[in-house]
Design a protein around this motif. Structure first.
Motif, PDB file in Angstrom:
ATOM      1  N   HIS A   2       0.877  -1.135  -0.119  1.00 11.90           N
ATOM      2  CA  HIS A   2      -0.071  -0.118  -0.111  1.00 11.90           C
ATOM      3  C   HIS A   2       0.862   1.404   0.030  1.00 11.90           C
ATOM      4  O   HIS A   2       1.681   1.322   0.717  1.00 11.90           O
ATOM      5  CB  HIS A   2      -0.963   0.108   1.193  1.00 11.90           C
ATOM      6  CG  HIS A   2      -2.060  -1.048   1.004  1.00 11.90           C
ATOM      7  ND1 HIS A   2      -3.397  -0.877   0.926  1.00 11.90           N
ATOM      8  CD2 HIS A   2      -1.924  -2.629   1.196  1.00 11.90           C
ATOM      9  CE1 HIS A   2      -4.146  -1.866   0.792  1.00 11.90           C
ATOM     10  NE2 HIS A   2      -3.285  -2.854   0.906  1.00 11.90           N
ATOM     11  N   ILE A   3       0.473   2.186  -0.864  1.00 13.05           N
ATOM     12  CA  ILE A   3       1.205   3.477  -1.064  1.00 13.05           C
ATOM     13  C   ILE A   3       0.888   4.645  -0.128  1.00 13.05           C
ATOM     14  O   ILE A   3      -0.433   5.059  -0.831  1.00 13.05           O
ATOM     15  CB  ILE A   3       1.267   3.760  -2.481  1.00 13.05           C
ATOM     16  CG1 ILE A   3       2.022   2.548  -3.316  1.00 13.05           C
ATOM     17  CG2 ILE A   3       2.213   4.987  -2.899  1.00 13.05           C
ATOM     18  CD1 ILE A   3       1.793   2.466  -4.756  1.00 13.05           C
ATOM     19  N   ILE A   4       1.403   4.965   0.869  1.00 13.44           N
ATOM     20  CA  ILE A   4       0.730   6.098   1.578  1.00 13.44           C
ATOM     21  C   ILE A   4       0.874   7.473   1.068  1.00 13.44           C
ATOM     22  O   ILE A   4       1.986   7.519   0.472  1.00 13.44           O
ATOM     23  CB  ILE A   4       0.931   5.874   2.955  1.00 13.44           C
ATOM     24  CG1 ILE A   4       1.068   4.315   3.722  1.00 13.44           C
ATOM     25  CG2 ILE A   4       0.490   6.999   4.055  1.00 13.44           C
ATOM     26  CD1 ILE A   4      -0.329   4.003   3.647  1.00 13.44           C
ATOM     27  N   VAL A   5       0.018   8.182   1.229  1.00 11.32           N
ATOM     28  CA  VAL A   5       0.141   9.675   0.748  1.00 11.32           C
ATOM     29  C   VAL A   5       1.548  10.446   0.933  1.00 11.32           C
ATOM     30  O   VAL A   5       2.078  11.255   0.159  1.00 11.32           O
ATOM     31  CB  VAL A   5      -1.094  10.476   0.966  1.00 11.32           C
ATOM     32  CG1 VAL A   5      -0.754  11.959   0.538  1.00 11.32           C
ATOM     33  CG2 VAL A   5      -2.377   9.775   0.375  1.00 11.32           C
ATOM     34  N   LEU A  53       5.435   2.856   2.873  1.00  6.16           N
ATOM     35  CA  LEU A  53       4.791   1.928   2.120  1.00  6.16           C
ATOM     36  C   LEU A  53       4.426   0.970   3.078  1.00  6.16           C
ATOM     37  O   LEU A  53       5.156   0.560   4.106  1.00  6.16           O
ATOM     38  CB  LEU A  53       6.028   1.364   1.311  1.00  6.16           C
ATOM     39  CG  LEU A  53       6.442   2.079  -0.124  1.00  6.16           C
ATOM     40  CD1 LEU A  53       7.448   1.285  -0.549  1.00  6.16           C
ATOM     41  CD2 LEU A  53       5.481   2.441  -0.949  1.00  6.16           C
ATOM     42  N   VAL A  54       3.157   0.095   2.888  1.00 10.21           N
ATOM     43  CA  VAL A  54       2.849  -0.651   4.156  1.00 10.21           C
ATOM     44  C   VAL A  54       2.637  -2.152   3.467  1.00 10.21           C
ATOM     45  O   VAL A  54       1.588  -2.257   2.509  1.00 10.21           O
ATOM     46  CB  VAL A  54       1.467  -0.315   4.703  1.00 10.21           C
ATOM     47  CG1 VAL A  54       0.915  -1.248   5.737  1.00 10.21           C
ATOM     48  CG2 VAL A  54       1.578   1.143   5.282  1.00 10.21           C
ATOM     49  N   PRO A  55       3.416  -3.321   3.611  1.00 13.70           N
ATOM     50  CA  PRO A  55       2.800  -4.470   2.944  1.00 13.70           C
ATOM     51  C   PRO A  55       2.062  -5.134   3.574  1.00 13.70           C
ATOM     52  O   PRO A  55       1.895  -5.252   4.794  1.00 13.70           O
ATOM     53  CB  PRO A  55       4.360  -5.265   2.992  1.00 13.70           C
ATOM     54  CG  PRO A  55       4.991  -4.490   4.343  1.00 13.70           C
ATOM     55  CD  PRO A  55       4.398  -3.148   4.320  1.00 13.70           C
ATOM     56  N   LYS A  56       1.004  -5.823   2.820  1.00 12.57           N
ATOM     57  CA  LYS A  56      -0.022  -6.681   3.449  1.00 12.57           C
ATOM     58  C   LYS A  56       0.417  -8.082   2.617  1.00 12.57           C
ATOM     59  O   LYS A  56       0.211  -7.976   1.454  1.00 12.57           O
ATOM     60  CB  LYS A  56      -1.270  -6.355   3.446  1.00 12.57           C
ATOM     61  CG  LYS A  56      -1.469  -4.961   4.201  1.00 12.57           C
ATOM     62  CD  LYS A  56      -2.881  -4.535   4.044  1.00 12.57           C
ATOM     63  CE  LYS A  56      -2.920  -3.056   4.875  1.00 12.57           C
ATOM     64  NZ  LYS A  56      -4.315  -2.871   4.972  1.00 12.57           N
ATOM     65  N   THR A  57       0.169  -9.173   3.234  1.00 11.34           N
ATOM     66  CA  THR A  57       0.521 -10.513   2.815  1.00 11.34           C
ATOM     67  C   THR A  57      -0.810 -11.253   3.077  1.00 11.34           C
ATOM     68  O   THR A  57      -1.162 -11.530   4.154  1.00 11.34           O
ATOM     69  CB  THR A  57       1.869 -11.138   3.147  1.00 11.34           C
ATOM     70  OG1 THR A  57       2.968 -10.147   2.824  1.00 11.34           O
ATOM     71  CG2 THR A  57       2.081 -12.467   2.230  1.00 11.34           C
ATOM     72  N   TYR A  58      -1.275 -12.059   1.956  1.00 14.50           N
ATOM     73  CA  TYR A  58      -2.517 -12.819   2.057  1.00 14.50           C
ATOM     74  C   TYR A  58      -2.105 -14.138   1.615  1.00 14.50           C
ATOM     75  O   TYR A  58      -1.279 -14.116   0.526  1.00 14.50           O
ATOM     76  CB  TYR A  58      -3.691 -12.291   1.532  1.00 14.50           C
ATOM     77  CG  TYR A  58      -3.917 -10.989   2.077  1.00 14.50           C
ATOM     78  CD1 TYR A  58      -4.475 -10.787   3.244  1.00 14.50           C
ATOM     79  CD2 TYR A  58      -3.670  -9.728   1.255  1.00 14.50           C
ATOM     80  CE1 TYR A  58      -4.866  -9.423   3.750  1.00 14.50           C
ATOM     81  CE2 TYR A  58      -4.024  -8.537   1.727  1.00 14.50           C
ATOM     82  CZ  TYR A  58      -4.531  -8.605   2.940  1.00 14.50           C
ATOM     83  OH  TYR A  58      -4.926  -7.116   3.383  1.00 14.50           O
ATOM     84  N   THR A  59      -2.665 -15.255   1.857  1.00 17.94           N
ATOM     85  CA  THR A  59      -2.618 -16.641   1.466  1.00 17.94           C
ATOM     86  C   THR A  59      -3.832 -16.933   0.449  1.00 17.94           C
ATOM     87  O   THR A  59      -5.000 -16.686   0.899  1.00 17.94           O
ATOM     88  CB  THR A  59      -2.485 -17.853   2.387  1.00 17.94           C
ATOM     89  OG1 THR A  59      -1.136 -17.532   3.172  1.00 17.94           O
ATOM     90  CG2 THR A  59      -2.516 -19.130   1.796  1.00 17.94           C
ATOM     91  N   ILE A  60      -3.933 -16.952  -0.840  1.00 22.30           N
ATOM     92  CA  ILE A  60      -4.998 -17.222  -1.690  1.00 22.30           C
ATOM     93  C   ILE A  60      -5.343 -18.637  -1.266  1.00 22.30           C
ATOM     94  O   ILE A  60      -4.654 -19.720  -1.578  1.00 22.30           O
ATOM     95  CB  ILE A  60      -4.326 -17.148  -3.225  1.00 22.30           C
ATOM     96  CG1 ILE A  60      -4.131 -15.500  -3.312  1.00 22.30           C
ATOM     97  CG2 ILE A  60      -5.712 -17.215  -3.996  1.00 22.30           C
ATOM     98  CD1 ILE A  60      -3.258 -15.292  -4.712  1.00 22.30           C
ATOM     99  N   THR A  61      -6.732 -18.905  -1.210  1.00 19.47           N
ATOM    100  CA  THR A  61      -7.289 -19.966  -1.026  1.00 19.47           C
ATOM    101  C   THR A  61      -8.083 -20.623  -2.363  1.00 19.47           C
ATOM    102  O   THR A  61      -8.208 -21.654  -2.545  1.00 19.47           O
ATOM    103  CB  THR A  61      -8.103 -20.208   0.149  1.00 19.47           C
ATOM    104  OG1 THR A  61      -9.057 -19.118   0.223  1.00 19.47           O
ATOM    105  CG2 THR A  61      -7.216 -20.167   1.503  1.00 19.47           C
ATOM    106  N   ASP A  62      -8.710 -19.581  -3.121  1.00 22.37           N
ATOM    107  CA  ASP A  62      -9.271 -19.812  -4.319  1.00 22.37           C
ATOM    108  C   ASP A  62      -9.187 -18.615  -5.257  1.00 22.37           C
ATOM    109  O   ASP A  62      -9.149 -17.375  -4.917  1.00 22.37           O
ATOM    110  CB  ASP A  62     -10.956 -19.849  -3.661  1.00 22.37           C
ATOM    111  CG  ASP A  62     -11.622 -20.332  -5.198  1.00 22.37           C
ATOM    112  OD1 ASP A  62     -11.263 -21.252  -5.923  1.00 22.37           O
ATOM    113  OD2 ASP A  62     -12.939 -19.955  -5.311  1.00 22.37           O
TER     114      ASP A  62
END
Length: 122
Positions: free
Chosen positions: A85-88, A92-101
């Motif tokens: 995420h690009i803050i004004v 920078l804020v990273p977010k990580t997710y595990t795709i299940t579908d």
């Protein structure tokens, strides 16, 4: 002669138990990145993934429209979706997710805390 047989038996057992086998449970699925391109909706939450690996997220519940969306860049590595995420103010804020579908019409992922989000393509 017994001593040589014992040494060979010991070596054979050592080799047998020291080999590693990959377990099918350890294999991470891979997802087709082209399927994520587009606009996705989960209730009032929207996410847009563009072909140039940019994107945006917004929530109409918070009276935020697409033109005011939080911008991010994204990558998919096997089953890991990362949004930066690009803050004004330049952060920078990273977010990580595990795709299940991930199909042509559905996207589901889970965060590190076990929270799941399900989206449908708009």
């Amino acid at each position: 002669m017994k001593r040589i047989a014992l040494i060979f038996s010991s070596i054979a057992l050592l080799v047998l138990f020291s080999t590693s086998c990959s377990d099918d449970d350890d294999v991470q699925p891979s997802f087709d990145q082209s399927l994520i391109i587009g606009k996705w909706k989960s209730g009032t939450l929207f996410e847009r993934y563009d072909a140039d690996k940019s994107g945006a997220t917004w929530d109409t519940k918070d009276d935020v429209e697409e033109s005011e969306a939080q911008e991010f860049t994204w990558t998919i590595e096997k089953d890991q979706l990362e949004q930066i995420h690009i803050i004004v103010n330049g952060g920078l804020v990273p977010k990580t997710y595990t795709i299940t579908d991930l199909t042509a019409s559905t996207l589901e992922y889970e965060d590190a805390y076990g929270n799941t989000k399900s989206f449908s393509k708009q």
